[in-house]
Write an enzyme that holds these catalytic residues in place. Structure first.
Site, mmCIF file in Angstrom:
data_model
loop_
_atom_site.group_PDB
_atom_site.id
_atom_site.type_symbol
_atom_site.label_atom_id
_atom_site.label_comp_id
_atom_site.label_asym_id
_atom_site.label_seq_id
_atom_site.Cartn_x
_atom_site.Cartn_y
_atom_site.Cartn_z
ATOM 1 N N HIS A 199 1.958 4.621 -2.864
ATOM 2 C CA HIS A 199 2.108 6.058 -2.603
ATOM 3 C C HIS A 199 3.523 6.524 -2.947
ATOM 4 O O HIS A 199 3.717 7.563 -3.593
ATOM 5 C CB HIS A 199 1.842 6.351 -1.121
ATOM 6 C CG HIS A 199 0.422 6.180 -0.694
ATOM 7 N ND1 HIS A 199 -0.638 6.696 -1.396
ATOM 8 C CD2 HIS A 199 -0.109 5.551 0.382
ATOM 9 C CE1 HIS A 199 -1.769 6.393 -0.769
ATOM 10 N NE2 HIS A 199 -1.467 5.694 0.307
ATOM 11 N N HIS B 294 0.832 -1.200 0.000
ATOM 12 C CA HIS B 294 0.000 0.000 0.000
ATOM 13 C C HIS B 294 0.872 1.258 0.000
ATOM 14 O O HIS B 294 0.690 2.160 -0.832
ATOM 15 C CB HIS B 294 -0.913 -0.002 1.235
ATOM 16 C CG HIS B 294 -1.826 1.174 1.315
ATOM 17 N ND1 HIS B 294 -3.106 1.176 0.813
ATOM 18 C CD2 HIS B 294 -1.638 2.425 1.824
ATOM 19 C CE1 HIS B 294 -3.664 2.345 1.020
ATOM 20 N NE2 HIS B 294 -2.793 3.131 1.632
ATOM 21 N N GLU B 295 1.820 1.299 0.922
ATOM 22 C CA GLU B 295 2.696 2.471 1.017
ATOM 23 C C GLU B 295 3.633 2.558 -0.181
ATOM 24 O O GLU B 295 4.016 3.660 -0.603
ATOM 25 C CB GLU B 295 3.488 2.439 2.321
ATOM 26 C CG GLU B 295 2.642 2.399 3.582
ATOM 27 C CD GLU B 295 1.619 3.511 3.655
ATOM 28 O OE1 GLU B 295 1.837 4.593 3.056
ATOM 29 O OE2 GLU B 295 0.572 3.299 4.291
#
Length: 421
Positions: A22, A18-19
Protein backbone atom coordinates in the site's frame (compact mmCIF):
# COMPACT_ATOMS: atom_id res chain seq x y z
CA UNK A 1 8.97 -17.66 24.46
CA UNK A 2 9.82 -19.45 21.20
CA UNK A 3 6.15 -19.39 20.18
CA UNK A 4 5.84 -15.67 20.92
CA UNK A 5 8.98 -14.87 18.94
CA UNK A 6 7.90 -17.09 16.00
CA UNK A 7 4.41 -15.55 15.91
CA UNK A 8 5.75 -11.98 15.97
CA UNK A 9 8.33 -12.81 13.29
CA UNK A 10 5.89 -14.56 10.94
CA UNK A 11 2.75 -12.46 11.40
CA UNK A 12 4.71 -9.21 11.70
CA UNK A 13 6.50 -9.94 8.42
CA UNK A 14 3.23 -10.69 6.61
CA UNK A 15 1.61 -7.50 7.87
CA UNK A 16 4.71 -5.43 7.11
CA UNK A 17 4.88 -6.57 3.49
CA UNK A 18 1.14 -6.12 3.03
CA UNK A 19 1.27 -2.54 4.28
CA UNK A 20 4.50 -1.93 2.36
CA UNK A 21 2.60 -2.64 -0.86
CA UNK A 22 0.00 0.00 0.00
CA UNK A 23 2.74 2.42 1.06
CA UNK A 24 4.93 2.11 -2.07
CA UNK A 25 2.09 2.48 -4.57
CA UNK A 26 0.52 5.34 -2.61
CA UNK A 27 3.85 7.17 -2.69
CA UNK A 28 4.27 6.41 -6.40
CA UNK A 29 0.89 8.01 -7.03
CA UNK A 30 1.87 11.13 -5.06
CA UNK A 31 -0.49 10.41 -2.17
CA UNK A 32 0.56 11.69 1.24
CA UNK A 33 0.93 8.81 3.70
CA UNK A 34 0.26 10.09 7.19
CA UNK A 35 1.05 6.88 9.09
CA UNK A 36 2.56 3.46 8.47
CA UNK A 37 1.44 1.29 11.39
CA UNK A 38 2.14 -2.30 12.42
CA UNK A 39 -0.52 -3.38 14.89
CA UNK A 40 -3.56 -1.60 16.28
CA UNK A 41 -4.42 0.20 19.49
CA UNK A 42 -2.11 2.28 21.69
CA UNK A 43 1.22 3.33 20.22
CA UNK A 44 4.29 1.74 21.84
CA UNK A 45 6.84 3.16 19.40
CA UNK A 46 6.75 6.00 16.91
CA UNK A 47 9.23 7.71 14.62
CA UNK A 48 8.48 10.48 12.16
CA UNK A 49 10.43 10.67 8.93
CA UNK A 50 9.34 13.35 6.51
CA UNK A 51 5.57 13.57 6.37
CA UNK A 52 4.99 9.97 7.57
CA UNK A 53 4.77 8.69 11.13
CA UNK A 54 6.03 5.09 11.48
CA UNK A 55 4.50 3.30 14.47
CA UNK A 56 4.37 -0.05 16.21
CA UNK A 57 1.14 -0.51 18.15
CA UNK A 58 0.14 -2.75 21.01
CA UNK A 59 -2.17 -5.31 19.38
CA UNK A 60 -0.28 -7.41 16.76
CA UNK A 61 -3.44 -8.25 14.79
CA UNK A 62 -2.77 -6.34 11.58
CA UNK A 63 -1.69 -2.90 10.49
CA UNK A 64 -2.63 0.01 8.29
CA UNK A 65 -1.36 2.75 6.00
CA UNK A 66 -3.28 5.96 6.63
CA UNK A 67 -3.44 8.04 3.46
CA UNK A 68 -4.41 11.71 3.36
CA UNK A 69 -8.06 12.28 2.54
CA UNK A 70 -9.25 8.81 3.51
CA UNK A 71 -10.40 9.55 7.05
CA UNK A 72 -11.93 13.01 6.78
CA UNK A 73 -8.63 14.36 8.06
CA UNK A 74 -8.68 17.61 6.10
CA UNK A 75 -8.78 20.82 8.15
CA UNK A 76 -11.83 23.03 7.77
CA UNK A 77 -11.80 26.66 8.97
CA UNK A 78 -15.19 28.35 9.28
CA UNK A 79 -15.80 32.11 9.55
CA UNK A 80 -15.34 33.36 13.10
CA UNK A 81 -12.71 30.82 14.12
CA UNK A 82 -9.91 32.38 16.18
CA UNK A 83 -6.56 30.97 15.10
CA UNK A 84 -2.87 31.61 15.56
CA UNK A 85 -0.50 31.52 12.59
CA UNK A 86 3.27 31.59 12.14
CA UNK A 87 4.65 33.17 8.96
CA UNK A 88 7.92 32.54 7.14
CA UNK A 89 10.07 35.19 5.43
CA UNK A 90 7.76 35.19 2.38
CA UNK A 91 4.75 35.76 4.65
CA UNK A 92 3.40 32.31 3.96
CA UNK A 93 1.69 30.48 6.81
CA UNK A 94 3.87 27.57 7.92
CA UNK A 95 2.09 26.72 11.18
CA UNK A 96 -1.51 27.09 12.28
CA UNK A 97 -2.80 26.82 15.88
CA UNK A 98 -6.43 25.93 16.61
CA UNK A 99 -8.39 25.37 19.84
CA UNK A 100 -5.51 26.05 22.18
CA UNK A 101 -3.69 28.88 23.90
CA UNK A 102 -0.30 29.85 22.49
CA UNK A 103 2.38 31.83 24.29
CA UNK A 104 4.71 32.75 21.43
CA UNK A 105 5.54 36.29 20.28
CA UNK A 106 5.93 35.05 16.69
CA UNK A 107 2.29 33.96 16.51
CA UNK A 108 -0.16 36.26 14.74
CA UNK A 109 -3.78 35.86 15.87
CA UNK A 110 -6.58 36.11 13.33
CA UNK A 111 -10.34 35.81 13.28
CA UNK A 112 -11.07 33.76 10.17
CA UNK A 113 -13.14 35.34 7.42
CA UNK A 114 -12.49 32.88 4.58
CA UNK A 115 -10.10 29.99 4.17
CA UNK A 116 -9.21 27.15 1.82
CA UNK A 117 -6.63 24.63 3.04
CA UNK A 118 -7.54 22.16 0.33
CA UNK A 119 -7.14 23.65 -3.16
CA UNK A 120 -6.30 27.38 -3.24
CA UNK A 121 -4.34 27.31 0.05
CA UNK A 122 -5.07 30.69 1.62
CA UNK A 123 -6.53 32.19 4.79
CA UNK A 124 -8.27 35.57 5.10
CA UNK A 125 -8.83 36.97 8.56
CA UNK A 126 -8.94 40.02 10.80
CA UNK A 127 -6.04 40.78 13.11
CA UNK A 128 -6.45 42.17 16.62
CA UNK A 129 -6.70 45.72 15.23
CA UNK A 130 -9.57 44.70 12.96
CA UNK A 131 -7.52 44.86 9.76
CA UNK A 132 -8.27 42.24 7.09
CA UNK A 133 -5.30 40.19 5.81
CA UNK A 134 -4.95 37.45 3.20
CA UNK A 135 -2.08 35.00 3.57
CA UNK A 136 -0.94 32.18 1.35
CA UNK A 137 -0.58 28.82 3.11
CA UNK A 138 2.55 26.76 2.51
CA UNK A 139 1.96 23.31 0.99
CA UNK A 140 3.89 21.82 3.90
CA UNK A 141 2.23 23.86 6.66
CA UNK A 142 1.35 22.08 9.90
CA UNK A 143 -1.80 22.44 11.95
CA UNK A 144 -1.63 22.12 15.74
CA UNK A 145 -5.02 21.37 17.29
CA UNK A 146 -5.61 20.26 20.88
CA UNK A 147 -1.91 19.45 21.13
CA UNK A 148 -1.90 17.19 18.04
CA UNK A 149 0.18 18.19 15.00
CA UNK A 150 -0.95 17.43 11.44
CA UNK A 151 0.57 18.37 8.09
CA UNK A 152 -1.98 19.79 5.69
CA UNK A 153 -2.70 17.77 2.56
CA UNK A 154 -3.34 19.84 -0.57
CA UNK A 155 -6.00 18.20 -2.72
CA UNK A 156 -3.48 16.88 -5.26
CA UNK A 157 -1.81 14.92 -2.40
CA UNK A 158 -5.06 13.31 -1.26
CA UNK A 159 -6.22 9.80 -2.10
CA UNK A 160 -9.44 10.89 -3.80
CA UNK A 161 -7.63 13.25 -6.18
CA UNK A 162 -5.88 10.42 -7.97
CA UNK A 163 -7.09 8.50 -11.01
CA UNK A 164 -9.17 5.38 -10.55
CA UNK A 165 -6.23 3.28 -11.75
CA UNK A 166 -3.80 4.82 -9.25
CA UNK A 167 -6.25 4.37 -6.35
CA UNK A 168 -6.95 0.79 -7.39
CA UNK A 169 -3.25 -0.08 -7.44
CA UNK A 170 -2.66 1.59 -4.05
CA UNK A 171 -5.29 -0.71 -2.54
CA UNK A 172 -4.58 -3.87 -4.57
CA UNK A 173 -0.84 -3.62 -3.86
CA UNK A 174 -1.31 -4.87 -0.30
CA UNK A 175 -2.57 -8.36 -1.25
CA UNK A 176 -0.24 -8.33 -4.27
CA UNK A 177 2.79 -7.95 -1.99
CA UNK A 178 1.58 -10.88 0.11
CA UNK A 179 1.62 -13.06 -3.01
CA UNK A 180 5.06 -11.73 -3.98
CA UNK A 181 6.35 -12.46 -0.46
CA UNK A 182 5.02 -16.02 -0.64
CA UNK A 183 6.63 -16.49 -4.06
CA UNK A 184 10.06 -15.48 -2.74
CA UNK A 185 9.67 -17.56 0.43
CA UNK A 186 8.98 -20.64 -1.70
CA UNK A 187 12.07 -19.84 -3.80
CA UNK A 188 14.19 -19.57 -0.62
CA UNK A 189 12.77 -22.90 0.55
CA UNK A 190 13.72 -24.53 -2.75
CA UNK A 191 17.22 -23.07 -2.62
CA UNK A 192 17.70 -24.35 0.94
CA UNK A 193 16.29 -27.85 0.66
CA UNK A 194 16.05 -28.47 -3.09
CA UNK A 195 13.08 -28.82 -5.43
CA UNK A 196 11.04 -32.00 -4.92
CA UNK A 197 10.68 -34.00 -8.14
CA UNK A 198 7.27 -35.16 -6.82
CA UNK A 199 7.69 -38.59 -8.33
CA UNK A 200 4.76 -40.67 -7.00
CA UNK A 201 6.86 -43.27 -5.21
CA UNK A 202 5.76 -44.84 -1.91
CA UNK A 203 8.51 -44.33 0.71
CA UNK A 204 6.90 -46.38 3.49
CA UNK A 205 3.60 -48.02 4.45
CA UNK A 206 2.06 -48.00 7.91
CA UNK A 207 1.39 -51.45 9.32
CA UNK A 208 -2.31 -52.33 9.47
CA UNK A 209 -3.29 -49.35 7.31
CA UNK A 210 -5.69 -49.54 4.33
CA UNK A 211 -2.65 -49.36 2.00
CA UNK A 212 -0.96 -52.30 3.73
CA UNK A 213 -4.17 -54.35 3.59
CA UNK A 214 -4.41 -53.57 -0.16
CA UNK A 215 -0.92 -54.96 -0.72
CA UNK A 216 0.87 -51.67 -1.39
CA UNK A 217 4.53 -51.70 -0.32
CA UNK A 218 7.44 -49.27 -0.11
CA UNK A 219 9.00 -48.55 -3.50
CA UNK A 220 5.78 -48.90 -5.48
CA UNK A 221 5.47 -46.33 -8.27
CA UNK A 222 1.90 -45.04 -8.69
CA UNK A 223 0.77 -44.57 -12.29
CA UNK A 224 -2.99 -43.99 -11.92
CA UNK A 225 -5.71 -43.67 -9.29
CA UNK A 226 -9.46 -43.76 -9.74
CA UNK A 227 -8.91 -44.07 -13.51
CA UNK A 228 -6.83 -40.87 -13.74
CA UNK A 229 -3.16 -40.78 -14.70
CA UNK A 230 -0.79 -39.75 -11.90
CA UNK A 231 2.41 -37.89 -12.67
CA UNK A 232 2.99 -36.10 -9.35
CA UNK A 233 2.60 -37.15 -5.75
CA UNK A 234 0.20 -34.25 -5.05
CA UNK A 235 -2.28 -35.68 -7.61
CA UNK A 236 -2.34 -38.99 -5.75
CA UNK A 237 -2.48 -37.32 -2.33
CA UNK A 238 -5.41 -35.05 -3.25
CA UNK A 239 -7.45 -37.93 -4.67
CA UNK A 240 -6.99 -39.92 -1.45
CA UNK A 241 -7.65 -36.82 0.66
CA UNK A 242 -10.91 -35.98 -1.16
CA UNK A 243 -12.39 -39.50 -1.17
CA UNK A 244 -12.80 -40.88 2.38
CA UNK A 245 -14.67 -44.20 2.66
CA UNK A 246 -14.68 -44.63 -1.15
CA UNK A 247 -13.02 -47.66 -2.74
CA UNK A 248 -10.36 -46.51 -5.21
CA UNK A 249 -8.47 -48.43 -7.85
CA UNK A 250 -4.74 -47.71 -7.68
CA UNK A 251 -2.45 -48.76 -10.54
CA UNK A 252 1.24 -49.01 -9.77
CA UNK A 253 4.43 -50.58 -11.06
CA UNK A 254 6.71 -52.81 -9.02
CA UNK A 255 9.94 -54.24 -10.45
CA UNK A 256 8.67 -53.53 -13.98
CA UNK A 257 5.34 -55.25 -13.37
CA UNK A 258 1.97 -53.43 -13.47
CA UNK A 259 -0.19 -54.11 -10.40
CA UNK A 260 -3.71 -53.01 -9.49
CA UNK A 261 -4.74 -52.52 -5.86
CA UNK A 262 -8.14 -51.66 -4.38
CA UNK A 263 -7.91 -49.37 -1.36
CA UNK A 264 -10.53 -47.57 0.73
CA UNK A 265 -9.24 -44.43 2.51
CA UNK A 266 -10.11 -44.18 6.19
CA UNK A 267 -12.21 -41.11 6.99
CA UNK A 268 -10.66 -38.73 9.49
CA UNK A 269 -12.01 -35.41 10.76
CA UNK A 270 -10.13 -32.35 11.93
CA UNK A 271 -11.59 -28.94 12.76
CA UNK A 272 -14.91 -29.94 11.19
CA UNK A 273 -13.36 -31.09 7.90
CA UNK A 274 -13.47 -34.71 6.71
CA UNK A 275 -10.66 -36.24 4.65
CA UNK A 276 -9.24 -39.58 3.60
CA UNK A 277 -5.99 -41.34 4.59
CA UNK A 278 -4.51 -44.71 3.57
CA UNK A 279 -1.32 -44.75 5.67
CA UNK A 280 1.46 -44.21 3.15
CA UNK A 281 4.51 -41.97 3.47
CA UNK A 282 6.36 -39.96 0.86
CA UNK A 283 9.96 -38.83 0.52
CA UNK A 284 10.66 -37.15 -2.79
CA UNK A 285 14.11 -36.93 -4.39
CA UNK A 286 15.19 -33.31 -4.81
CA UNK A 287 16.93 -31.27 -7.49
CA UNK A 288 18.92 -28.05 -7.08
CA UNK A 289 19.17 -24.98 -9.29
CA UNK A 290 18.14 -21.32 -9.34
CA UNK A 291 15.76 -21.63 -12.28
CA UNK A 292 14.19 -24.78 -10.85
CA UNK A 293 13.68 -22.90 -7.57
CA UNK A 294 11.99 -19.98 -9.35
CA UNK A 295 9.67 -22.33 -11.23
CA UNK A 296 8.93 -24.16 -7.97
CA UNK A 297 8.06 -20.84 -6.29
CA UNK A 298 5.54 -20.05 -9.01
CA UNK A 299 4.04 -23.54 -8.94
CA UNK A 300 3.62 -23.49 -5.18
CA UNK A 301 2.06 -20.02 -5.29
CA UNK A 302 -0.51 -21.19 -7.87
CA UNK A 303 -1.16 -24.45 -6.00
CA UNK A 304 -1.81 -22.85 -2.62
CA UNK A 305 -3.81 -20.00 -4.15
CA UNK A 306 -6.13 -22.58 -5.68
CA UNK A 307 -6.26 -24.72 -2.54
CA UNK A 308 -7.13 -21.84 -0.20
CA UNK A 309 -9.66 -20.42 -2.69
CA UNK A 310 -11.30 -23.85 -2.89
CA UNK A 311 -11.57 -24.05 0.91
CA UNK A 312 -13.16 -20.61 1.01
CA UNK A 313 -15.63 -21.74 -1.65
CA UNK A 314 -16.52 -24.75 0.50
CA UNK A 315 -17.03 -22.45 3.47
CA UNK A 316 -19.41 -20.22 1.49
CA UNK A 317 -21.41 -23.17 0.15
CA UNK A 318 -21.61 -24.78 3.58
CA UNK A 319 -19.47 -27.82 2.70
CA UNK A 320 -16.90 -26.70 5.26
CA UNK A 321 -17.92 -26.25 8.88
CA UNK A 322 -17.40 -22.84 10.51
CA UNK A 323 -15.49 -24.68 13.23
CA UNK A 324 -12.68 -25.15 10.70
CA UNK A 325 -11.95 -21.41 10.87
CA UNK A 326 -9.08 -20.28 13.07
CA UNK A 327 -8.44 -16.83 14.45
CA UNK A 328 -5.38 -15.26 16.04
CA UNK A 329 -5.28 -17.82 18.86
CA UNK A 330 -5.35 -20.73 16.41
CA UNK A 331 -2.67 -19.16 14.22
CA UNK A 332 -0.57 -18.45 17.31
CA UNK A 333 -0.73 -22.07 18.49
CA UNK A 334 -0.12 -23.49 15.00
CA UNK A 335 2.87 -21.20 14.54
CA UNK A 336 4.35 -22.39 17.83
CA UNK A 337 3.86 -26.06 16.90
CA UNK A 338 5.43 -25.56 13.47
CA UNK A 339 8.33 -23.54 14.87
CA UNK A 340 9.27 -26.56 16.99
CA UNK A 341 9.78 -28.55 13.77
CA UNK A 342 12.46 -26.17 12.52
CA UNK A 343 13.06 -23.03 10.49
CA UNK A 344 12.29 -24.67 7.12
CA UNK A 345 8.79 -25.63 8.23
CA UNK A 346 8.23 -22.16 9.70
CA UNK A 347 9.28 -20.61 6.38
CA UNK A 348 6.79 -22.80 4.50
CA UNK A 349 4.05 -21.95 6.99
CA UNK A 350 4.76 -18.23 6.56
CA UNK A 351 4.45 -18.53 2.78
CA UNK A 352 1.06 -20.27 3.01
CA UNK A 353 -0.17 -17.75 5.59
CA UNK A 354 0.92 -14.90 3.32
CA UNK A 355 -1.17 -16.28 0.45
CA UNK A 356 -4.08 -16.75 2.82
CA UNK A 357 -3.80 -13.15 4.04
CA UNK A 358 -3.71 -11.86 0.46
CA UNK A 359 -6.78 -13.87 -0.57
CA UNK A 360 -8.76 -12.92 2.54
CA UNK A 361 -8.06 -9.25 1.93
CA UNK A 362 -9.31 -9.55 -1.65
CA UNK A 363 -12.73 -10.82 -0.57
CA UNK A 364 -15.37 -8.24 -1.63
CA UNK A 365 -16.36 -7.48 1.95
CA UNK A 366 -16.67 -4.05 3.58
CA UNK A 367 -13.57 -2.83 5.44
CA UNK A 368 -11.29 -5.22 3.50
CA UNK A 369 -9.20 -4.28 0.47
CA UNK A 370 -11.60 -6.31 -1.66
CA UNK A 371 -14.48 -4.17 -0.41
CA UNK A 372 -12.65 -1.02 -1.47
CA UNK A 373 -11.91 -2.54 -4.87
CA UNK A 374 -15.60 -3.41 -5.24
CA UNK A 375 -16.51 0.26 -4.77
CA UNK A 376 -13.91 1.17 -7.41
CA UNK A 377 -15.56 -1.31 -9.78
CA UNK A 378 -18.92 0.35 -9.13
CA UNK A 379 -17.31 3.73 -9.79
CA UNK A 380 -15.91 2.46 -13.10
CA UNK A 381 -19.36 1.26 -14.18
CA UNK A 382 -21.36 4.34 -13.14
CA UNK A 383 -18.67 6.86 -14.13
CA UNK A 384 -18.56 8.59 -10.75
CA UNK A 385 -17.57 7.54 -7.22
CA UNK A 386 -20.00 6.41 -4.55
CA UNK A 387 -20.77 9.10 -1.96
CA UNK A 388 -17.88 9.10 0.50
CA UNK A 389 -20.06 9.18 3.61
CA UNK A 390 -22.20 6.28 2.40
CA UNK A 391 -19.12 4.25 1.56
CA UNK A 392 -17.65 5.08 4.98
CA UNK A 393 -20.82 3.85 6.69
CA UNK A 394 -20.68 0.56 4.77
CA UNK A 395 -17.05 0.05 5.78
CA UNK A 396 -17.87 0.89 9.41
CA UNK A 397 -20.61 -1.76 9.47
CA UNK A 398 -18.15 -4.16 7.87
CA UNK A 399 -15.58 -3.50 10.60
CA UNK A 400 -18.18 -4.23 13.29
CA UNK A 401 -19.18 -7.50 11.61
CA UNK A 402 -15.53 -8.52 11.18
CA UNK A 403 -14.91 -7.83 14.87
CA UNK A 404 -17.90 -10.03 15.76
CA UNK A 405 -16.51 -12.80 13.50
CA UNK A 406 -13.10 -12.38 15.13
CA UNK A 407 -14.65 -12.85 18.58
CA UNK A 408 -16.48 -16.00 17.40
CA UNK A 409 -13.43 -17.69 15.84
CA UNK A 410 -11.25 -16.68 18.80
CA UNK A 411 -13.75 -18.26 21.18
CA UNK A 412 -13.75 -21.40 19.01
CA UNK A 413 -9.94 -21.45 19.20
CA UNK A 414 -9.95 -21.05 22.98
CA UNK A 415 -12.44 -23.90 23.40
CA UNK A 416 -10.57 -26.13 20.94
CA UNK A 417 -7.06 -25.61 22.25
CA UNK A 418 -7.54 -24.95 25.95
CA UNK A 419 -10.75 -26.77 26.90
CA UNK A 420 -10.71 -29.52 24.22
CA UNK A 421 -14.38 -28.85 23.41
Amino acid sequence: MQTIFAFILVFGSLVFFHELGHFIFAKRAGIMVREFAIGFGPKIFGMRKGETLYTIRLLPLGGYVRMAGQDFDTVELKPGYRIGVVLNEDEEIIKLYMNQSVDDPNVLFLETEKADLDRELYIEGYDEEGELHRYKVSRTATVVEDGEELTIAPFDRQFESKSLGARTMAIFAGPLFNFILAFFLFIILALLKGVPTEEPIIADVEAGSPAAEAGIVAGDYITAVDGKEVKKWTQFFETIYDNPNKELEVQLTRAGETITALVTPTMLEEQGQQFGRIGVYYSSPVEHGVMKSIVYGGEQLIYWFGKISDLLGQLVTGKLNMEALSGPVGIYKATGDIAERGFINLLSWGAVLSINLGIMNLLPLPALDGGRLLFFAIEAVRGRPVDKQKEGMVHFIGIVLLLVLMVVVTWNDIQRFFFNV
